[in-house]
Design an enzyme around this catalytic site. Structure first.
Site, mmCIF file in Angstrom:
data_model
loop_
_atom_site.group_PDB
_atom_site.id
_atom_site.type_symbol
_atom_site.label_atom_id
_atom_site.label_comp_id
_atom_site.label_asym_id
_atom_site.label_seq_id
_atom_site.Cartn_x
_atom_site.Cartn_y
_atom_site.Cartn_z
ATOM 1 N N GLY A 61 3.556 9.970 13.072
ATOM 2 C CA GLY A 61 2.764 9.819 14.308
ATOM 3 C C GLY A 61 2.018 11.071 14.381
ATOM 4 N N MET B 293 2.274 0.082 9.846
ATOM 5 C CA MET B 293 2.157 -0.757 8.625
ATOM 6 C C MET B 293 2.373 -2.163 8.626
ATOM 7 S SD MET B 293 1.758 1.789 6.841
ATOM 8 C CE MET B 293 2.149 1.418 5.021
ATOM 9 N N ILE C 1 0.797 -6.025 9.405
ATOM 10 C CA ILE C 1 -0.365 -6.736 9.590
ATOM 11 C C ILE C 1 -0.343 -7.734 10.747
ATOM 12 C CG2 ILE C 1 -2.230 -8.356 8.494
ATOM 13 C CD1 ILE C 1 -1.095 -6.994 5.936
ATOM 14 N N LEU C 2 -1.318 -7.471 11.622
ATOM 15 C CA LEU C 2 -1.375 -8.399 12.918
ATOM 16 C C LEU C 2 -2.159 -9.845 12.533
ATOM 17 C CD1 LEU C 2 -2.633 -5.303 15.070
ATOM 18 C CD2 LEU C 2 -0.240 -6.437 15.363
ATOM 19 N N ASN D 45 -8.751 1.196 13.534
ATOM 20 C CA ASN D 45 -7.723 1.569 12.811
ATOM 21 C C ASN D 45 -8.219 2.581 11.741
ATOM 22 O OD1 ASN D 45 -5.207 1.458 11.063
ATOM 23 N ND2 ASN D 45 -6.483 0.461 9.346
ATOM 24 N N HIS E 99 -8.068 4.731 8.192
ATOM 25 C CA HIS E 99 -7.324 4.280 6.877
ATOM 26 C C HIS E 99 -7.680 5.610 5.903
ATOM 27 C CE1 HIS E 99 -6.280 1.916 3.539
ATOM 28 N NE2 HIS E 99 -7.318 2.122 2.905
ATOM 29 N N ASP F 247 -8.530 -4.064 6.122
ATOM 30 C CA ASP F 247 -9.226 -2.941 6.027
ATOM 31 C C ASP F 247 -10.728 -3.282 5.949
ATOM 32 O OD1 ASP F 247 -6.982 -1.293 6.517
ATOM 33 O OD2 ASP F 247 -6.393 -1.322 4.285
ATOM 34 N N GLU G 74 -8.247 13.222 9.146
ATOM 35 C CA GLU G 74 -8.050 12.029 10.059
ATOM 36 C C GLU G 74 -7.886 12.324 11.604
ATOM 37 O OE1 GLU G 74 -5.207 9.280 8.734
ATOM 38 O OE2 GLU G 74 -5.286 9.970 6.656
#
Ligand code: GRF
Length: 193
Positions: free
Chosen positions: A20, A95, A97-98, A112, A114, A150, A179
């Site tokens: 997080g 982690m 996948i929706l 998102n 990546h 992605d 990031e």
């Protein structure tokens, strides 16, 4: 984006699975005056995710969903998001996948981050693959989430140089620092294109 900030900040949920650190930087950003979003809900598929501690620390509601039965988990999740008036979702090291059905319900409102320069290295082990291919650069990407992994529209990217004795973990560390900056910048860009 179809979201309007008006006077109030856009209520946002962050989905995590692990440390997080991106969540933490998003929370910090959300508390600045310039941030168009507030973080009001933290979702995790993993009850042991260290990032859940930020919920306690910053007094943000957290909830864990098993995701063993995706359909069930997502419908309960949707109800919870609705109850909390969540308008936007930031995936940050999430982690799972929706489903397309879920993504459709939040169309254009899921972001998102990546750890690669997409479209290169979709999926897992991005740093390993960049090193194996002897790439000179890698980096990170913030993108909209669509039905393909992605593959949604890219909002912003940051390039990072791969040095001579780079290892997977040194590269991961370098990229993670970027990031944290990139996610906030990308959110600002979404609201002020
Ligand atoms: C980040 O590198 C993110 O891009 C990837 O997983 C990592 C999560 O890190 N998808 P953290 O949980 O935000 O520290």
């Amino acid at each position: 984006m179809v979201l309007s900030t008006g006077r109030n900040k856009v209520r946002t949920a962050v989905f995590i699975s692990g440390n997080g650190s991106n969540l933490k930087s998003l929370i910090k950003f959300s508390k600045t005056k310039k941030s168009p979003i507030s973080i009001d809900f933290i979702i995790s598929n993993n009850s042991k995710a260290r990032g859940l501690n930020y919920g306690k620390l910053f007094k943000i509601k957290t909830k864990i969903f098993g995701f063993k039965n995706i359909k069930l988990a997502e419908s309960e999740l949707l109800l919870n998001l609705k109850k909390e008036n969540i308008e936007m979702i930031c995936l940050a090291g999430f982690m799972k996948i929706l489903s397309n059905n879920f993504i459709r319900k939040f169309k254009g409102k899921i972001l998102n981050i990546h750890p690669s320069l997409l479209p290169k290295y979709k999926g897992l082990n991005t740093h390993r693959r960049a090193l194996k291919n002897k790439d000179k650069y890698s980096g990170c990407t913030v993108h909209f989430v669509n039905s393909k992994l992605d593959s949604g529209k890219i909002i912003l990217q940051k390039k990072v140089k791969i040095t001579k004795n780079e290892t997977e973990s040194s590269l991961a560390k370098k990229i993670l620092i970027q990031e944290h900056k990139l996610y906030a910048k990308a959110i600002l860009k979404v609201f002020n294109p």
